[in-house]
Write an enzyme that holds these catalytic residues in place. Structure first.
Site, PDB file in Angstrom:
ATOM      1  N   MET A 103     -14.408  25.822  18.957  1.00  0.00           N
ATOM      2  CA  MET A 103     -14.780  27.018  19.988  1.00  0.00           C
ATOM      3  C   MET A 103     -14.543  28.234  19.919  1.00  0.00           C
ATOM      4  O   MET A 103     -13.201  28.388  19.334  1.00  0.00           O
ATOM      5  CB  MET A 103     -14.287  26.346  21.519  1.00  0.00           C
ATOM      6  CG  MET A 103     -14.605  24.838  21.623  1.00  0.00           C
ATOM      7  SD  MET A 103     -13.915  24.342  23.401  1.00  0.00           S
ATOM      8  CE  MET A 103     -14.153  22.618  23.481  1.00  0.00           C
TER       9      MET A 103
ATOM     10  N   HIS B 104     -14.126  13.690  15.438  1.00  0.00           N
ATOM     11  CA  HIS B 104     -14.834  14.799  15.745  1.00  0.00           C
ATOM     12  C   HIS B 104     -13.904  16.035  16.052  1.00  0.00           C
ATOM     13  O   HIS B 104     -12.988  15.970  16.741  1.00  0.00           O
ATOM     14  CB  HIS B 104     -15.546  14.392  17.096  1.00  0.00           C
ATOM     15  CG  HIS B 104     -16.473  15.249  17.763  1.00  0.00           C
ATOM     16  ND1 HIS B 104     -17.664  15.169  17.276  1.00  0.00           N
ATOM     17  CD2 HIS B 104     -16.441  16.036  18.629  1.00  0.00           C
ATOM     18  CE1 HIS B 104     -18.426  15.995  17.997  1.00  0.00           C
ATOM     19  NE2 HIS B 104     -17.609  16.949  18.710  1.00  0.00           N
TER      20      HIS B 104
ATOM     21  N   HIS C   3     -18.286  19.951  15.021  1.00  0.00           N
ATOM     22  CA  HIS C   3     -19.052  20.354  16.085  1.00  0.00           C
ATOM     23  C   HIS C   3     -18.741  21.925  16.722  1.00  0.00           C
ATOM     24  O   HIS C   3     -17.961  22.272  17.066  1.00  0.00           O
ATOM     25  CB  HIS C   3     -19.027  19.581  17.433  1.00  0.00           C
ATOM     26  CG  HIS C   3     -19.513  19.757  18.791  1.00  0.00           C
ATOM     27  ND1 HIS C   3     -19.225  19.406  20.003  1.00  0.00           N
ATOM     28  CD2 HIS C   3     -20.852  20.600  18.862  1.00  0.00           C
ATOM     29  CE1 HIS C   3     -20.218  19.885  20.790  1.00  0.00           C
ATOM     30  NE2 HIS C   3     -21.108  20.579  20.308  1.00  0.00           N
TER      31      HIS C   3
ATOM     32  N   MET D 289     -24.989  16.687  24.725  1.00  0.00           N
ATOM     33  CA  MET D 289     -24.071  17.119  25.347  1.00  0.00           C
ATOM     34  C   MET D 289     -24.270  16.355  26.764  1.00  0.00           C
ATOM     35  O   MET D 289     -25.337  16.524  27.328  1.00  0.00           O
ATOM     36  CB  MET D 289     -23.731  18.306  25.542  1.00  0.00           C
ATOM     37  CG  MET D 289     -23.490  19.194  24.321  1.00  0.00           C
ATOM     38  SD  MET D 289     -21.889  18.763  23.279  1.00  0.00           S
ATOM     39  CE  MET D 289     -20.708  18.980  24.671  1.00  0.00           C
TER      40      MET D 289
ATOM     41  N   ASP E 248     -13.860  19.786  17.533  1.00  0.00           N
ATOM     42  CA  ASP E 248     -14.489  20.777  18.428  1.00  0.00           C
ATOM     43  C   ASP E 248     -13.981  22.167  18.309  1.00  0.00           C
ATOM     44  O   ASP E 248     -12.870  22.655  18.516  1.00  0.00           O
ATOM     45  CB  ASP E 248     -14.167  20.324  19.689  1.00  0.00           C
ATOM     46  CG  ASP E 248     -14.889  19.275  20.331  1.00  0.00           C
ATOM     47  OD1 ASP E 248     -16.182  19.147  20.180  1.00  0.00           O
ATOM     48  OD2 ASP E 248     -14.371  18.100  20.573  1.00  0.00           O
TER      49      ASP E 248
ATOM     50  N   ASP F  28     -21.684  13.357  23.358  1.00  0.00           N
ATOM     51  CA  ASP F  28     -20.570  14.041  23.490  1.00  0.00           C
ATOM     52  C   ASP F  28     -20.349  14.546  25.021  1.00  0.00           C
ATOM     53  O   ASP F  28     -20.950  15.263  25.517  1.00  0.00           O
ATOM     54  CB  ASP F  28     -20.672  15.207  22.582  1.00  0.00           C
ATOM     55  CG  ASP F  28     -19.277  16.006  22.341  1.00  0.00           C
ATOM     56  OD1 ASP F  28     -18.211  15.484  22.838  1.00  0.00           O
ATOM     57  OD2 ASP F  28     -19.266  16.917  21.627  1.00  0.00           O
ATOM     58  N   GLY F  29     -19.073  13.890  25.486  1.00  0.00           N
ATOM     59  CA  GLY F  29     -18.650  14.364  26.839  1.00  0.00           C
ATOM     60  C   GLY F  29     -18.715  13.174  27.741  1.00  0.00           C
ATOM     61  O   GLY F  29     -19.719  12.211  28.124  1.00  0.00           O
TER      62      GLY F  29
ATOM     63  N   GLY G 180     -12.890  11.994  23.901  1.00  0.00           N
ATOM     64  CA  GLY G 180     -11.709  12.492  23.567  1.00  0.00           C
ATOM     65  C   GLY G 180     -10.778  11.974  24.663  1.00  0.00           C
ATOM     66  O   GLY G 180      -9.771  11.178  24.230  1.00  0.00           O
ATOM     67  N   SER G 181     -10.690  12.219  25.740  1.00  0.00           N
ATOM     68  CA  SER G 181      -9.723  11.752  26.647  1.00  0.00           C
ATOM     69  C   SER G 181      -9.682  10.327  26.950  1.00  0.00           C
ATOM     70  O   SER G 181      -8.696   9.583  26.929  1.00  0.00           O
ATOM     71  CB  SER G 181      -9.858  12.465  28.276  1.00  0.00           C
ATOM     72  OG  SER G 181     -11.422  12.629  28.543  1.00  0.00           O
TER      73      SER G 181
ATOM     74  N   GLY H 225     -17.086  22.864  26.378  1.00  0.00           N
ATOM     75  CA  GLY H 225     -15.904  23.916  26.485  1.00  0.00           C
ATOM     76  C   GLY H 225     -14.859  23.125  26.778  1.00  0.00           C
ATOM     77  O   GLY H 225     -13.488  23.856  26.453  1.00  0.00           O
ATOM     78  N   PHE H 226     -14.674  21.964  27.398  1.00  0.00           N
ATOM     79  CA  PHE H 226     -13.401  21.417  27.811  1.00  0.00           C
ATOM     80  C   PHE H 226     -13.578  19.919  27.597  1.00  0.00           C
ATOM     81  O   PHE H 226     -14.627  19.368  27.790  1.00  0.00           O
ATOM     82  CB  PHE H 226     -13.195  21.709  29.305  1.00  0.00           C
ATOM     83  CG  PHE H 226     -13.024  23.142  29.306  1.00  0.00           C
ATOM     84  CD1 PHE H 226     -11.854  23.915  29.025  1.00  0.00           C
ATOM     85  CD2 PHE H 226     -14.297  24.052  30.029  1.00  0.00           C
ATOM     86  CE1 PHE H 226     -11.818  25.324  29.230  1.00  0.00           C
ATOM     87  CE2 PHE H 226     -14.070  25.213  30.110  1.00  0.00           C
ATOM     88  CZ  PHE H 226     -12.635  25.987  29.987  1.00  0.00           C
ATOM     89  N   GLY H 227     -12.388  19.332  27.496  1.00  0.00           N
ATOM     90  CA  GLY H 227     -12.425  17.804  27.319  1.00  0.00           C
ATOM     91  C   GLY H 227     -12.270  17.355  28.862  1.00  0.00           C
ATOM     92  O   GLY H 227     -11.883  18.414  29.657  1.00  0.00           O
TER      93      GLY H 227
ATOM     94  N   MET I  21     -19.080  25.163  18.514  1.00  0.00           N
ATOM     95  CA  MET I  21     -19.539  25.720  19.748  1.00  0.00           C
ATOM     96  C   MET I  21     -19.336  27.109  19.752  1.00  0.00           C
ATOM     97  O   MET I  21     -18.295  27.580  20.444  1.00  0.00           O
ATOM     98  CB  MET I  21     -18.695  25.134  20.926  1.00  0.00           C
ATOM     99  CG  MET I  21     -19.313  23.744  21.517  1.00  0.00           C
ATOM    100  SD  MET I  21     -18.134  22.744  22.175  1.00  0.00           S
ATOM    101  CE  MET I  21     -17.306  21.975  21.050  1.00  0.00           C
TER     102      MET I  21
ATOM    103  N   SER J  26     -12.497  12.769  19.629  1.00  0.00           N
ATOM    104  CA  SER J  26     -12.432  14.148  19.619  1.00  0.00           C
ATOM    105  C   SER J  26     -10.800  14.612  19.591  1.00  0.00           C
ATOM    106  O   SER J  26     -10.209  14.180  20.626  1.00  0.00           O
ATOM    107  CB  SER J  26     -13.010  14.724  20.826  1.00  0.00           C
ATOM    108  OG  SER J  26     -12.765  16.085  20.700  1.00  0.00           O
TER     109      SER J  26
END
Ligand code: DX5
Ligand code: ZN
Length: 226
Positions: free
Chosen positions: A41, A37, A70, A141, A39, A176-177, A198-199, A146-148, A72, A12
């Site tokens: 938002m 990916h 994706h 999810m 994101d 995802d997440g 992501g992270s 909303g946040f990584g 959101m 992400s």
């Protein structure tokens, strides 16, 4: 895009350097990313804002693999054509984004993209039972969107149930997440084939140190293969 259930890593770019998306996308692909990916938002459906279709269109020439967008956002339908025009391969909308997800998925396919449907942690697998023939990807999810960098929420039972529901259909199951070498193996075992991270991919790396992205992705792959 040919369909297969092999494990795919989809970094992400929410965790990338926002001043350097083109080079970041090239770096993760050169280091072995299967998909990219993205994101989107809106500060309304989720409490954070990222980018819109013009930015996604600017990313497109850098993405040689699969551009996995994706959304959101709510509403979705007024923006579907803009994401098609941006060159999106897979466009995913949330089942919670409005009362007419069925129409939304029809419209996404009608615009020439693969159609994905995402489920928040509080939404049951059964929410997609009447959508399977319109869906190319189900995004589960494992954080509230909303946040990584949030803590993984275990959704093993939901993923197992979805894998049963999907059966032989050519539908990807994406997680995802909070995906990392500790959390990804359980999701793959439950039936997921696309792991968004992501992270865990971007951690400690940069376009100057892209080999860190490669090592981070390999750590996830090795953990899953064990
Ligand atoms: C969350 C996004 C995710 C997020 C994942 O709203 O949909 O794609 O960037 O980030 P990590 O892997 O850091 O949990
Ligand atoms: Zn996402």
């Amino acid at each position: 895009m040919t369909f297969d259930r092999s494990i795919k890593i989809a970094p992400s770019i929410l965790s990338a350097d926002f001043a350097n998306f083109g080079a970041e996308i090239q770096a993760i692909e050169a280091q072995g990313a299967d998909w990219v990916h993205i994101d989107v938002m809106d500060g309304h459906f989720v409490p954070n804002l990222t980018f819109g279709p013009m930015a996604v269109k600017a990313f497109r020439p850098h993405v040689k693999t699969v551009m996995d967008v994706h959304l959101m956002i709510a509403p979705v339908d007024p923006y579907i054509d803009a994401y098609a025009d941006a060159g999106t391969d897979i466009l995913t909308a949330h089942v919670e984004a409005g009362p007419h997800i069925h129409r939304t998925l029809q419209a996404i396919r009608g615009a020439g993209m693969k159609a994905g449907v995402a489920l928040n942690p509080g939404t049951p697998a059964e929410a997609v039972v009447h959508l399977l023939d319109l869906t190319d990807l189900i995004c589960v999810m494992t954080v509230n969107p909303g946040f990584g960098g949030q803590k993984y929420i275990d959704m093993t039972a939901k993923v197992r149930r979805l894998r049963e529901m999907v059966g032989d259909r050519e539908i990807h199951i994406e997680i995802d997440g909070g995906m990392d070498p500790n959390t990804a193996p359980g999701m793959a075992a439950a039936g997921a084939d696309v792991l968004v991270a992501g992270s865990a991919v971007f951690r400690d790396g940069s376009v100057q140190k892209p080999e860190v992205y490669g090592a981070n992705m390999r750590a996830i792959r090795f953990a899953v293969a064990r």
